[in-house]
Design an enzyme around this catalytic site. Structure first.
Site, PDB file in Angstrom:
ATOM      1  N   PRO A  10       0.790  -1.228   0.000  1.00 52.02           N
ATOM      2  CA  PRO A  10       0.000   0.000   0.000  1.00 52.02           C
ATOM      3  C   PRO A  10       0.825   1.282   0.000  1.00 52.02           C
ATOM      4  CG  PRO A  10      -0.071  -1.074   2.139  1.00 52.02           C
ATOM      5  CD  PRO A  10       0.570  -2.042   1.196  1.00 52.02           C
ATOM      6  N   ASN A  11       0.302   2.234  -0.732  1.00 47.06           N
ATOM      7  CA  ASN A  11       0.840   3.601  -0.832  1.00 47.06           C
ATOM      8  C   ASN A  11       2.107   3.704  -1.674  1.00 47.06           C
ATOM      9  OD1 ASN A  11      -1.173   4.892   0.877  1.00 47.06           O
ATOM     10  ND2 ASN A  11      -0.249   3.706   2.529  1.00 47.06           N
ATOM     11  N   ARG A  18       5.284  10.917  -2.443  1.00 48.23           N
ATOM     12  CA  ARG A  18       5.091  10.516  -1.051  1.00 48.23           C
ATOM     13  C   ARG A  18       6.395  10.643  -0.261  1.00 48.23           C
ATOM     14  NH1 ARG A  18       4.674   4.362   1.125  1.00 48.23           N
ATOM     15  NH2 ARG A  18       4.218   4.890   3.288  1.00 48.23           N
ATOM     16  N   TYR A  23      11.528   8.323   0.899  1.00 45.79           N
ATOM     17  CA  TYR A  23      11.400   7.271  -0.115  1.00 45.79           C
ATOM     18  C   TYR A  23      12.015   7.627  -1.462  1.00 45.79           C
ATOM     19  CZ  TYR A  23       8.114   5.372   3.303  1.00 45.79           C
ATOM     20  OH  TYR A  23       7.560   4.873   4.452  1.00 45.79           O
ATOM     21  N   ASN A  74       7.985  -5.824  -1.339  1.00 46.50           N
ATOM     22  CA  ASN A  74       7.981  -4.667  -0.446  1.00 46.50           C
ATOM     23  C   ASN A  74       6.555  -4.571   0.099  1.00 46.50           C
ATOM     24  OD1 ASN A  74       7.951  -2.288   0.925  1.00 46.50           O
ATOM     25  ND2 ASN A  74       9.009  -1.103  -0.657  1.00 46.50           N
ATOM     26  N   ALA A  77       3.382  -0.949   4.574  1.00 50.63           N
ATOM     27  CA  ALA A  77       2.887  -0.954   5.958  1.00 50.63           C
ATOM     28  C   ALA A  77       2.448  -2.350   6.415  1.00 50.63           C
ATOM     29  CB  ALA A  77       1.737   0.031   6.105  1.00 50.63           C
ATOM     30  N   GLU A  98      12.692  -9.790   1.052  1.00 53.14           N
ATOM     31  CA  GLU A  98      11.922  -8.663   1.599  1.00 53.14           C
ATOM     32  C   GLU A  98      12.702  -7.387   1.295  1.00 53.14           C
ATOM     33  OE1 GLU A  98      11.318  -8.946   5.823  1.00 53.14           O
ATOM     34  OE2 GLU A  98      10.635  -6.868   5.983  1.00 53.14           O
ATOM     35  N   HIS A 100      12.739  -2.974   1.331  1.00 50.49           N
ATOM     36  CA  HIS A 100      12.209  -1.670   1.741  1.00 50.49           C
ATOM     37  C   HIS A 100      13.092  -0.580   1.170  1.00 50.49           C
ATOM     38  CE1 HIS A 100       9.580  -3.696   4.567  1.00 50.49           C
ATOM     39  NE2 HIS A 100      10.627  -4.422   4.916  1.00 50.49           N
ATOM     40  N   LEU A 101      12.475   0.478   0.719  1.00 51.83           N
ATOM     41  CA  LEU A 101      13.251   1.625   0.227  1.00 51.83           C
ATOM     42  C   LEU A 101      14.036   2.267   1.368  1.00 51.83           C
ATOM     43  CD1 LEU A 101      10.158   2.798  -1.665  1.00 51.83           C
ATOM     44  CD2 LEU A 101      12.315   2.563  -2.874  1.00 51.83           C
ATOM     45  N   ARG A 107      14.088   4.058  11.772  1.00 54.35           N
ATOM     46  CA  ARG A 107      12.847   4.829  11.844  1.00 54.35           C
ATOM     47  C   ARG A 107      12.089   4.509  13.150  1.00 54.35           C
ATOM     48  NH1 ARG A 107       9.748   4.403   6.386  1.00 54.35           N
ATOM     49  NH2 ARG A 107       8.710   6.218   7.310  1.00 54.35           N
ATOM     50  N   ARG A 111       8.242   0.236  13.208  1.00 52.61           N
ATOM     51  CA  ARG A 111       8.701  -0.293  11.908  1.00 52.61           C
ATOM     52  C   ARG A 111       9.830  -1.314  12.065  1.00 52.61           C
ATOM     53  NH1 ARG A 111       6.146   3.118   8.108  1.00 52.61           N
ATOM     54  NH2 ARG A 111       5.794   5.176   8.986  1.00 52.61           N
TER      55      ARG A 111
HETATM   56  C1  DQA Z   1       8.476   0.759   3.362  1.00 55.18           C
HETATM   57  C2  DQA Z   1       8.665   0.940   4.871  1.00 55.18           C
HETATM   58  C3  DQA Z   1       7.359   0.746   5.614  1.00 55.18           C
HETATM   59  O1  DQA Z   1       7.560   0.917   7.016  1.00 55.18           O
HETATM   60  C4  DQA Z   1       6.333   1.740   5.161  1.00 55.18           C
HETATM   61  O2  DQA Z   1       5.088   1.513   5.795  1.00 55.18           O
HETATM   62  C5  DQA Z   1       6.178   1.785   3.681  1.00 55.18           C
HETATM   63  C6  DQA Z   1       7.358   1.632   2.826  1.00 55.18           C
HETATM   64  C7  DQA Z   1       9.756   1.108   2.574  1.00 55.18           C
HETATM   65  O3  DQA Z   1       9.823   0.749   1.400  1.00 55.18           O
HETATM   66  O4  DQA Z   1      10.654   1.770   3.104  1.00 55.18           O
HETATM   67  O5  DQA Z   1       5.100   2.054   3.162  1.00 55.18           O
HETATM   68  O6  DQA Z   1       8.182  -0.609   3.116  1.00 55.18           O
END
Ligand code: DQA
Length: 138
Positions: A10-11, A18, A23, A74, A77, A98, A100-101, A107, A111
């Site tokens: 998501p997002n 964003r 990111y 990825n 959330a 797995e 993550h950017l 953080r 997280r």
């Molecule tokens: C994320 C890190 C997550 O904590 C966050 O909710 C995201 C993006 C990252 O790519 O850094 O939406 O997965």
């Protein structure tokens, strides 16, 4: 050519606008293009997807069972909340990375925990969009 499924949660469709300080400024579609080009250069076919829906991500993981050679995910959330994604990934026998950017460990404390890490062969985080290429190399 081995097939790699790249799933985005998501997002991540909002990348570019964003929280760019966290990111980066690349859009998801730019990352998709780069991933496709890099994949092709190292002999991989890429299937790149994004969904804001947990159920759709679970459906895509289930459809990957026995049909793809690797999953890069990825979960955004859902990383920190989703037992459903964990359970679906447990049914997959191919390697799982797995991704993550951002560096989730630098953080907020919420997280720092990932439901996905226990079933991932490896975790890449903190390298921004370049992480997608690193994951393909891995
Ligand atoms: C994320 C890190 C997550 O904590 C966050 O909710 C995201 C993006 C990252 O790519 O850094 O939406 O997965």
């Amino acid at each position: 050519m081995p097939k790699i499924l790249i799933l985005n949660g998501p997002n991540l469709n909002l990348l570019g606008n964003r929280e760019p300080e966290t990111y980066g400024r690349e859009t998801l579609s730019a990352i998709e293009t780069k991933s496709g080009q890099h994949g092709e250069s190292i002999g991989l076919t890429i299937d790149f997807r994004q969904s804001n829906s947990e159920g759709e991500l679970v459906d895509w993981i289930q459809s990957a069972i026995g049909t793809v050679d690797g999953i890069i995910i990825n979960p955004a959330a859902y990383t920190h909340t989703s037992v459903a994604i964990l359970d679906a990934l447990k049914q997959v026998s191919c390697p799982i990375i797995e991704l993550h950017l951002s560096n989730i460990f630098s953080r907020e404390p919420f997280r720092h925990h990932s439901y996905v890490s226990p079933v991932a062969n490896g975790v890449i985080c903190g390298f921004g969009a370049h992480g997608y290429l690193l994951a393909l190399d891995a």
